[in-house]
Design a protein around this motif. Sequence first.
Motif, PDB file in Angstrom:
ATOM      1  N   GLY A 313     -21.512 -41.534 -31.967  1.00 48.51           N
ATOM      2  CA  GLY A 313     -21.837 -41.354 -30.552  1.00 48.51           C
ATOM      3  C   GLY A 313     -22.373 -42.633 -29.939  1.00 48.51           C
ATOM      4  O   GLY A 313     -23.268 -42.607 -29.091  1.00 48.51           O
ATOM      5  N   GLY A 314     -21.838 -43.780 -30.351  1.00 50.34           N
ATOM      6  CA  GLY A 314     -22.373 -45.089 -30.000  1.00 50.34           C
ATOM      7  C   GLY A 314     -22.671 -45.304 -28.533  1.00 50.34           C
ATOM      8  O   GLY A 314     -23.764 -45.758 -28.184  1.00 50.34           O
ATOM      9  N   PRO A 315     -21.748 -45.016 -27.611  1.00 54.30           N
ATOM     10  CA  PRO A 315     -22.027 -45.261 -26.194  1.00 54.30           C
ATOM     11  C   PRO A 315     -23.276 -44.542 -25.685  1.00 54.30           C
ATOM     12  O   PRO A 315     -23.969 -45.051 -24.804  1.00 54.30           O
ATOM     13  CB  PRO A 315     -20.763 -44.755 -25.494  1.00 54.30           C
ATOM     14  N   PRO A 346     -18.117 -43.083 -18.728  1.00 55.74           N
ATOM     15  CA  PRO A 346     -16.723 -42.972 -19.210  1.00 55.74           C
ATOM     16  C   PRO A 346     -16.586 -43.248 -20.703  1.00 55.74           C
ATOM     17  O   PRO A 346     -15.779 -42.605 -21.384  1.00 55.74           O
ATOM     18  CB  PRO A 346     -15.982 -44.036 -18.378  1.00 55.74           C
ATOM     19  N   LEU A 347     -17.362 -44.196 -21.245  1.00 57.73           N
ATOM     20  CA  LEU A 347     -17.273 -44.488 -22.679  1.00 57.73           C
ATOM     21  C   LEU A 347     -17.832 -43.346 -23.507  1.00 57.73           C
ATOM     22  O   LEU A 347     -17.321 -43.052 -24.598  1.00 57.73           O
ATOM     23  CB  LEU A 347     -18.014 -45.790 -22.991  1.00 57.73           C
ATOM     24  N   MET A 348     -18.877 -42.678 -23.044  1.00 59.66           N
ATOM     25  CA  MET A 348     -19.389 -41.506 -23.763  1.00 59.66           C
ATOM     26  C   MET A 348     -18.352 -40.394 -23.792  1.00 59.66           C
ATOM     27  O   MET A 348     -18.157 -39.721 -24.813  1.00 59.66           O
ATOM     28  CB  MET A 348     -20.693 -41.022 -23.117  1.00 59.66           C
ATOM     29  N   LYS A 349     -17.681 -40.190 -22.665  1.00 62.56           N
ATOM     30  CA  LYS A 349     -16.628 -39.175 -22.636  1.00 62.56           C
ATOM     31  C   LYS A 349     -15.483 -39.555 -23.573  1.00 62.56           C
ATOM     32  O   LYS A 349     -14.871 -38.687 -24.210  1.00 62.56           O
ATOM     33  CB  LYS A 349     -16.118 -39.014 -21.206  1.00 62.56           C
ATOM     34  N   LYS A 350     -15.240 -40.856 -23.707  1.00 61.71           N
ATOM     35  CA  LYS A 350     -14.150 -41.341 -24.551  1.00 61.71           C
ATOM     36  C   LYS A 350     -14.364 -40.975 -26.021  1.00 61.71           C
ATOM     37  O   LYS A 350     -13.404 -40.666 -26.741  1.00 61.71           O
ATOM     38  CB  LYS A 350     -14.009 -42.852 -24.393  1.00 61.71           C
ATOM     39  N   VAL A 351     -15.624 -41.009 -26.492  1.00 56.03           N
ATOM     40  CA  VAL A 351     -15.881 -40.719 -27.905  1.00 56.03           C
ATOM     41  C   VAL A 351     -16.150 -39.236 -28.153  1.00 56.03           C
ATOM     42  O   VAL A 351     -16.436 -38.844 -29.292  1.00 56.03           O
ATOM     43  CB  VAL A 351     -17.055 -41.555 -28.455  1.00 56.03           C
ATOM     44  N   GLY A 352     -16.088 -38.402 -27.113  1.00 57.67           N
ATOM     45  CA  GLY A 352     -16.155 -36.977 -27.341  1.00 57.67           C
ATOM     46  C   GLY A 352     -17.278 -36.211 -26.677  1.00 57.67           C
ATOM     47  O   GLY A 352     -17.358 -34.991 -26.816  1.00 57.67           O
ATOM     48  N   TYR A 353     -18.187 -36.896 -25.974  1.00 58.68           N
ATOM     49  CA  TYR A 353     -19.250 -36.162 -25.288  1.00 58.68           C
ATOM     50  C   TYR A 353     -18.673 -35.396 -24.104  1.00 58.68           C
ATOM     51  O   TYR A 353     -17.863 -35.946 -23.335  1.00 58.68           O
ATOM     52  CB  TYR A 353     -20.329 -37.121 -24.777  1.00 58.68           C
ATOM     53  N   GLY A 360     -25.800 -36.310 -18.293  1.00 59.28           N
ATOM     54  CA  GLY A 360     -27.187 -35.959 -18.582  1.00 59.28           C
ATOM     55  C   GLY A 360     -27.888 -37.016 -19.405  1.00 59.28           C
ATOM     56  O   GLY A 360     -29.060 -37.334 -19.174  1.00 59.28           O
ATOM     57  N   ILE A 361     -27.182 -37.579 -20.395  1.00 54.60           N
ATOM     58  CA  ILE A 361     -27.766 -38.639 -21.233  1.00 54.60           C
ATOM     59  C   ILE A 361     -28.093 -39.861 -20.381  1.00 54.60           C
ATOM     60  O   ILE A 361     -29.170 -40.451 -20.502  1.00 54.60           O
ATOM     61  CB  ILE A 361     -26.797 -39.004 -22.372  1.00 54.60           C
ATOM     62  N   GLU A 362     -27.170 -40.259 -19.519  1.00 51.86           N
ATOM     63  CA  GLU A 362     -27.410 -41.418 -18.660  1.00 51.86           C
ATOM     64  C   GLU A 362     -28.584 -41.172 -17.717  1.00 51.86           C
ATOM     65  O   GLU A 362     -29.442 -42.046 -17.529  1.00 51.86           O
ATOM     66  CB  GLU A 362     -26.149 -41.734 -17.855  1.00 51.86           C
ATOM     67  N   ASN A 421     -19.332 -33.914 -34.603  1.00 52.42           N
ATOM     68  CA  ASN A 421     -18.571 -34.795 -35.508  1.00 52.42           C
ATOM     69  C   ASN A 421     -17.930 -35.966 -34.756  1.00 52.42           C
ATOM     70  O   ASN A 421     -16.745 -36.248 -34.878  1.00 52.42           O
ATOM     71  CB  ASN A 421     -17.488 -33.999 -36.254  1.00 52.42           C
ATOM     72  N   MET A 422     -18.748 -36.654 -33.968  1.00 52.39           N
ATOM     73  CA  MET A 422     -18.250 -37.759 -33.157  1.00 52.39           C
ATOM     74  C   MET A 422     -18.194 -39.050 -33.959  1.00 52.39           C
ATOM     75  O   MET A 422     -18.845 -39.195 -34.992  1.00 52.39           O
ATOM     76  CB  MET A 422     -19.164 -37.978 -31.943  1.00 52.39           C
ATOM     77  N   LYS A 423     -17.437 -39.982 -33.444  1.00 54.47           N
ATOM     78  CA  LYS A 423     -17.339 -41.325 -34.019  1.00 54.47           C
ATOM     79  C   LYS A 423     -17.848 -42.332 -32.986  1.00 54.47           C
ATOM     80  O   LYS A 423     -18.066 -42.008 -31.825  1.00 54.47           O
ATOM     81  CB  LYS A 423     -15.892 -41.658 -34.399  1.00 54.47           C
ATOM     82  N   GLY A 424     -17.988 -43.573 -33.422  1.00 53.84           N
ATOM     83  CA  GLY A 424     -18.348 -44.646 -32.505  1.00 53.84           C
ATOM     84  C   GLY A 424     -17.102 -45.321 -31.965  1.00 53.84           C
ATOM     85  O   GLY A 424     -15.970 -44.880 -32.200  1.00 53.84           O
TER      86      GLY A 424
END
Length: 725
Positions: A313-315, A346-353, A360-362, A421-424
């Motif tokens: 969940g890197g982003p 957009p990058l958080m959505k890209k990795v699966g959020y 909400g995280i931002e 089960n997200m990746k970076g």
Amino acid sequence: MSQIPTTGADAGPMIAQGVDDEPLASNQRDFAGLMKQFVALICVAYTVFHIAVMNLYPLETWTYRMLHIAGGLFIGFLSYSALTLKPRDPGQTARRGALEWAVLAVAVAGIGYGAAMVAWAWAGWWFAGIARPAAFVFSTFGLPLVIGTVAAIVCGWIWGDKDRTGAHPADWLLGVAALAMTGYILFNVGPIRLRAGTAMAQTPDYYAALAGVLLILELTRRVAGLALVVIASVFIGYSFFGPYLPGFLNHRGYSPERFFTYIFTDQGILGAPVAVSSTYIILFITFAAFLQASRVGDYFVNFAFAAAGRARGGPAKVAIFASGLMGMINGTSAGNVVSTGSLTIPLMKKVGYPAKSAAGIEATASSGGQILPPIMGAGAFIMAEVTGIPYTEIVVAAIIPAVLYFISVYFMVDFQARKLNMKGLPKEELPKFAVLARQVYLFLPIIILIYTLFAGYTVIRAGTWAMASAAVVSWLTPYRMGPAAIYRALDLAAKMSIQLVAVCAAAGIIVGVIALTGVGARFSSLLLGLADQSQVLALFFAMCISIILGMGMPTTAAYAVAAAVVAPGLIQLGIPVLVAHFFVFYYAVMSAITPPVALAAYAGAAISGSEPMRTSVEAFKLGLAAFIVPFMFFSSHELLMQGEWLDILHVFVSAGFGVMLLSAAVQGWFFGTIGPVLRAVILVAALSMIEGSWLTDAIGVVVAVGIFLLQRNVIGPRQLAKGAD
């Protein structure tokens, strides 16, 4: 020294490019040509004036604060339209009807006459040494000025141009009205200081103050929305309708002359919020503008991506670091969401959020920047001004609560990433950490700021050195700050400060009403009555009031109002001043992510495309620790660095473990997925760590270890239940 590349193959792909550029608001103008140069020149002069007064040529307090407000009003009315703007078609010109011309004529006549009378008085003083102009000059200037101001405001509401490249005539007139109002008060500043708010207040004083209040509320509406204006208007109405209200809200009432002249003193508009905005806030906004001009903000975000972008969940973890850091500097939660969130969401959505989680995280990270030392948005400066506690002591006290908040948010996103089960991000899409690590000197402005603060320098001198160091450090990058770049940074600083100037002035109106009517003292008595039943109940009530007062308002205004209404009551309960003010400060900040009016969450939802209310609920869950931490440092003052080091270390470790368990309970993950029953058990264990005693800490640890062993199949449910017996 050779420059280290910030772009190209050597450094890897730079994800952040211009992330800290200030986006234009929907009603903010974007001038071109001579008009752009004129406004830029005024903005640069405004910023330079403040820096010079703070460091070289001190001015009398009222004079300085009035010039601060007048300049902010003038720039604000030129820069922000009363209506949402859109590009005008080429060759299209504004067509004005007869009614618009009529209203404009009233505005021109009224404001023109008032400004002419003030100019006549100043001309007589400058050129002929006439200290008291003819009686008609000031006795007739006020009413036309007020009528003209109202006409110009109404004209902007109904007929304001929607073109970004030009200012409506009514906005020019409002700027002139601000100068006329200021000119009258400064010409008579000595007598006004003595008679304002008393029966000796004169009618011209009243008209000047009334025009000033109208101008401040209108600019606040343009730059910060209706929420603060509505709240300020309710407080103004309360001053007049108090005799007809029941219970502790009742008061004797005040005449318009006494009320408005009182409001325009250092007990109201010229009080603590404007004292801070005219010194610390504008200084550190200028510091932030220098960082932006030197592209240090891009480096912060790229460094975060290089360090954590490949993690699970890197982003999201990048957003925690980068948005927290940028939010600390720029002082507005929603504004920071718009600037850094356009990259991270957009990058958080890209990795699966999910979209609502990304927003909400931002929002949660950006809001957390307001409680992150050493700058803490603007809250630390206002707290120092209101309480008299040294700024450095406030910054030290803020360290552990801020760390707990970001630990909690980190575990929230990490547990969610594990659960889903997200990746970076792939390594080849990220900047190279080794290259960016060699540019760590770009953190020098922040380091110099912290060092000078704790080396005994004043806050103003420390901020000035940090600002200068940002320009020097830029020479080690491709974005060297020469005269042109410094000019742009000074221009940007003034434009960035306008919102906070208006907000602080509007907050001053509310603070003035509270001081004049004594409602704060009566509210304190109400809290004392609740405390007779339960001190925790009184604190919960104080929490709710702080959040409600802050909803829809920028952090600066939210805290200023809560500090005037709620904090005195907490202090009367026997709570130390520092603890009481931190208590209300945290909830004022968290109002930005509290449903139903969560400005930061709504800003994130607009970027992610998620449903605003669901996003605000998600942000509330992610920032849940911030709603518990104030109760932690109420029961354990050691969390604010009060006490022995061993005790401080103990409560820090136990509280850190507690917020981790809280994150596990919220996300439903603790070394594996956990069901509703175990989530409830972990929540109880987390809350048991709040009190800070060894016994409750032991209970929390034992429960957590037991659930861990259960998840690892070392023990079964029967053995766990037997152990509980």
